[in-house]
Design an enzyme around this catalytic site. Structure first.
Site, PDB file in Angstrom:
ATOM      1  N   ASP A  51       0.818  -1.228   0.000  1.00  8.59           N
ATOM      2  CA  ASP A  51       0.000   0.000   0.000  1.00  8.59           C
ATOM      3  C   ASP A  51       0.846   1.270   0.000  1.00  8.59           C
ATOM      4  O   ASP A  51       0.427   2.303   0.536  1.00  8.59           O
ATOM      5  CB  ASP A  51      -0.961   0.008   1.197  1.00  8.59           C
ATOM      6  CG  ASP A  51      -1.991  -1.111   1.125  1.00  8.59           C
ATOM      7  OD1 ASP A  51      -2.322  -1.523   0.002  1.00  8.59           O
ATOM      8  OD2 ASP A  51      -2.446  -1.569   2.192  1.00  8.59           O
ATOM      9  N   GLN A  52       2.022   1.222  -0.596  1.00  8.43           N
ATOM     10  CA  GLN A  52       2.888   2.395  -0.663  1.00  8.43           C
ATOM     11  C   GLN A  52       3.206   2.816  -2.092  1.00  8.43           C
ATOM     12  O   GLN A  52       4.060   3.670  -2.317  1.00  8.43           O
ATOM     13  CB  GLN A  52       4.191   2.129   0.101  1.00  8.43           C
ATOM     14  CG  GLN A  52       4.004   1.929   1.595  1.00  8.43           C
ATOM     15  CD  GLN A  52       5.316   1.738   2.335  1.00  8.43           C
ATOM     16  OE1 GLN A  52       6.304   2.421   2.065  1.00  8.43           O
ATOM     17  NE2 GLN A  52       5.338   0.797   3.258  1.00  8.43           N
TER      18      GLN A  52
END
Length: 326
Positions: A227-228
């Site tokens: 999720d980056q």
């Protein structure tokens, strides 16, 4: 990567000399490297290149064969995608059990809004097979009884259906570097929070427990860091005092579908570029055609003053006028 350049991806066990041998082969064939990026994660090497093959001194089939032969010698997998092979783009959608994002993609496809074909739906459960059948799209379940996917089978399917873009439509599994590296900058995920806040599982519950007043959703490119990846689009909504996690989910799901669909269109239209962890609209893309974040009405409702220095400058100007009058 722009659509007029050839894309080359090299994946395999990390070893010395890989970059030099591949780039030397390209140089010998009159191919200019426009962009090169490489990374190593968990012992797996990945290199992606954008190259200009306009003046190369061999045919496309010869270049592909030579690169594959070199890959066999080096023990790595080499994939080549020429611009002409990307004129009709194909989407592979990965799903688990939630239908709302897949439904939005199907509706846009049926209404000719995508300019691309949804070629296959791949799930780690079979719950959404009837929805895929409704639209005449092949469905494959690659999960075991517990939903753990067989990534070798997943990769075989992505290759079989010649996927240009992989869309994670609430696919509730983390992709390994073996998958992510092969589809660098071509995997889009929807996450139910305003990233970088609340990454990982149970994002709506995290938002509820932290007492936020505004929650939201984020469509982003997938990287090996959970999720980056570079953020493409976001949507936000208010969180009432008495809202339950289920209420947050009900408010968020339509926005998940909207933000994901917008991100997919941006990618397919080659309107967005990712560089050093950020995305930006490409030259020529009209920002008015897309809603990257807040709606215009929400943006207009935000105050535009006061700002640092403005009130002071006005006061100083009035003081100067008074001195001149004296």
């Amino acid at each position: 990567m722009t659509t007029d350049l050839t894309e080359i991806t090299v994946i395999g066990d990390d070893d010395t000399g890989l970059i030099a041998q591949v780039t030397s082969l390209l140089f010998e064939r009159g191919i200019n490297i426009e962009d090169l990026d490489q990374a190593v994660r968990e012992g797996l090497f990945r290199m992606t290149m954008s190259v200009d093959t306009t003046d190369m001194v061999c045919t496309e089939s010869t270049l592909r064969r030579d690169l594959h032969d070199l890959g066999d010698d080096l023990g790595v997998d080499v994939q080549v995608r020429f611009p002409t092979e990307r004129e009709t783009q194909r989407i592979a959608v990965l799903v688990t059990k939630e239908s709302h994002c897949l439904e939005a993609l199907f509706e846009a496809w049926a209404n000719d809004e995508l300019g691309a074909e949804i070629g296959v739906v791949i799930g780690n459960h079979d719950d959404l097979e009837p929805l895929a059948e409704q639209y005449g799209v092949p469905f494959h379940d690659v999960g075991d009884d517990g939903g753990q996917p067989d990534e070798d089978e997943l990769l075989d399917l992505l290759a079989e259906y010649d996927a240009d873009l992989v869309v994670l439509a609430r696919y509730m599994r983390i992709l390994s570097p073996n998958v992510v590296f092969r589809y660098e900058d071509r995997i889009i995920n929807i996450h139910p929070s305003l990233l970088p806040a609340f990454p990982g599982a149970k994002a709506y519950r995290q938002a509820k427990e932290e007492g936020v007043r505004i929650a939201g959703v984020t469509a982003h490119y997938v990287t090996t860091d959970l999720d980056q990846g570079p953020i493409i689009t976001q949507r936000a909504f208010d969180v009432p005092d008495d809202a339950t996690v289920d209420e947050l989910r009900r408010r968020g799901q339509p926005l998940e579908a909207e933000a994901l669909l917008e991100a997919v269109k941006l990618h397919l239209n080659d309107a967005v570029a990712a560089h050093r962890g950020r995305t930006s609209l490409r030259d020529g893309a009209d920002s008015g055609d897309y809603q990257l974040g807040l709606s215009q009405a929400a943006a207009d409702a935000n105050p535009d003053r006061p700002l640092d220095g403005i009130g002071q400058a006005v006061a100083e100007g009035e003081s100067a006028e008074e001195s001149a009058d004296d």
